[in-house]
Design an enzyme around this catalytic site. Structure first.
Site, PDB file in Angstrom:
ATOM      1  N   ARG A 174      68.713   9.512  23.875  1.00 38.14           N
ATOM      2  CA  ARG A 174      70.100   9.798  23.472  1.00 38.14           C
ATOM      3  C   ARG A 174      70.962  10.251  24.657  1.00 38.14           C
ATOM      4  O   ARG A 174      71.900  11.030  24.497  1.00 38.14           O
ATOM      5  CB  ARG A 174      70.147  10.843  22.356  1.00 38.14           C
ATOM      6  CG  ARG A 174      69.364  10.476  21.111  1.00 38.14           C
ATOM      7  CD  ARG A 174      69.895   9.228  20.437  1.00 38.14           C
ATOM      8  NE  ARG A 174      69.080   8.899  19.266  1.00 38.14           N
ATOM      9  CZ  ARG A 174      68.046   8.064  19.277  1.00 38.14           C
ATOM     10  NH1 ARG A 174      67.707   7.438  20.392  1.00 38.14           N
ATOM     11  NH2 ARG A 174      67.353   7.816  18.183  1.00 38.14           N
ATOM     12  N   SER A 225      73.800  12.221  12.866  1.00 35.45           N
ATOM     13  CA  SER A 225      72.800  13.240  13.188  1.00 35.45           C
ATOM     14  C   SER A 225      73.437  14.379  13.975  1.00 35.45           C
ATOM     15  O   SER A 225      74.102  14.152  14.989  1.00 35.45           O
ATOM     16  CB  SER A 225      71.662  12.630  14.008  1.00 35.45           C
ATOM     17  OG  SER A 225      70.968  11.669  13.249  1.00 35.45           O
ATOM     18  N   GLU A 295      73.259  16.857  18.975  1.00 35.89           N
ATOM     19  CA  GLU A 295      73.439  15.467  19.370  1.00 35.89           C
ATOM     20  C   GLU A 295      74.902  15.090  19.203  1.00 35.89           C
ATOM     21  O   GLU A 295      75.463  14.328  19.976  1.00 35.89           O
ATOM     22  CB  GLU A 295      72.561  14.541  18.531  1.00 35.89           C
ATOM     23  CG  GLU A 295      72.706  13.076  18.864  1.00 35.89           C
ATOM     24  CD  GLU A 295      71.716  12.206  18.112  1.00 35.89           C
ATOM     25  OE1 GLU A 295      72.157  11.214  17.515  1.00 35.89           O
ATOM     26  OE2 GLU A 295      70.517  12.519  18.114  1.00 35.89           O
TER      27      GLU A 295
END
EC number: 1.3.1.98
Length: 302
Positions: A174, A225, A295
């Site tokens: 990520r 998320s 995130e």
């Protein structure tokens, strides 16, 4: 700011608005106003706008389709550049796909499936833009953007533009080079895909979409998320194990469907979401000694 707005409007670079509410441009439907909001109609017009913005000495922030984003209730200072309808071009030559940062990942996956091109099926349920997906190396179902990217066209903070290949993007979980070492925004991406059977590709896409629909609360306003998975643990499982599903602060609630999603129940503020994030972090640390990192990207005036 009015003078800058007038100058950009006269240049006909695309949409130009003052004090535009950013709640209208985020999937969680939260966010105060942008001092100045622009949505360039082409990359050339974006380049022209950037020159004027730099000369004016005004701060700028780029956004895409507004997923994975939490904007402050006070909004964002300076210019907000939305990479949207003007930068959503798609060009397919053989197995190589060149796509604008404003294109929808979901729509792109469907387009490629009809052409028998495989490789983006994993992202068929990710409701964001190509630019955002490349920026954060979006992934799901055991794959991610780094597996298919050849190169990306980047606009850096100083206004320069450059193509970076997949090695130069230094992707990890990520994360890409654009988040820390070389801050910048994605303008275009070039993907290398594989030939496949149309029906097989469409079947995988349907399976992935159905999984998201059954397990994640995309029918409610949310940002995606909230936390990175603190591997080998999974954020959602930790939140659920801690008994936090359904817990709310103000209008922000941890989803009953998935522990790693926070939904806007109708009147949530960014302050509500941030308070809920902090609460979850404290609970998981106290219970399991695990640090939770966000995130979702948190931006705007403090």
């Amino acid at each position: 700011m009015k003078e800058l707005a007038k100058q950009l409007q006269e240049m006909k670079i695309g949409t130009v608005k003052e004090n535009e509410p950013l709640a209208s441009h985020t999937t969680i439907k939260i966010g105060g106003p942008a001092d100045l909001f622009i949505e360039p109609s082409t990359i050339d017009n974006l380049e022209k706008a950037m020159k004027v913005i730099r000369e004016a000495g005004v701060k700028w922030t780029a956004i895409g389709r507004g997923s994975n984003l939490l904007v402050s209730d006070k909004g964002i200072e300076g210019v907000v550049i939305k990479l949207g309808a003007g930068l959503d071009h798609v060009e397919v030559v053989g197995n190589t796909v060149t796509v604008g940062a404003g294109a929808s990942v979901v729509a792109l996956a469907m387009t490629l499936s009809r052409k028998g091109l495989s490789g983006l099926e994993f992202a068929s349920g990710i409701p964001g833009s190509v630019g955002g997906a490349v920026y954060m190396n979006a992934g799901a179902h055991g794959s991610d953007i780094s597996k298919i990217l050849e190169k990306a066209h980047i606009l850096f903070e100083d206004g320069t533009m450059e193509w970076l290949n997949v090695e130069q993007m230094t992707f990890s979980y990520r994360t890409s080079v654009l988040q820390k070492e070389r801050p910048g925004i994605v303008l275009e991406a070039v993907f290398n895909l594989q030939n496949g059977e149309v029906d097989t590709i469409k079947g995988v896409i349907k399976k992935n979409k159905d999984y998201r629909k059954d397990t994640q609360p995309w029918s409610s306003p949310c940002a995606g998320s909230i936390f990175r998975n603190p591997l080998p643990n999974y954020a959602g499982q930790l939140v659920e194990k801690a008994g936090l599903k359904g817990y709310s602060i103000g209008g922000a609630q941890i989803s009953e469907m998935h522990g790693n999603f926070i939904v806007n129940t109708g009147n949530a503020t960014a302050a509500d979401v941030l308070a809920l994030i902090d609460y979850v972090k404290k609970q998981i640390w106290d219970l399991y000694g695990i640090r939770m990192e966000t995130e979702v990207e948190i931006i705007g005036k403090i």
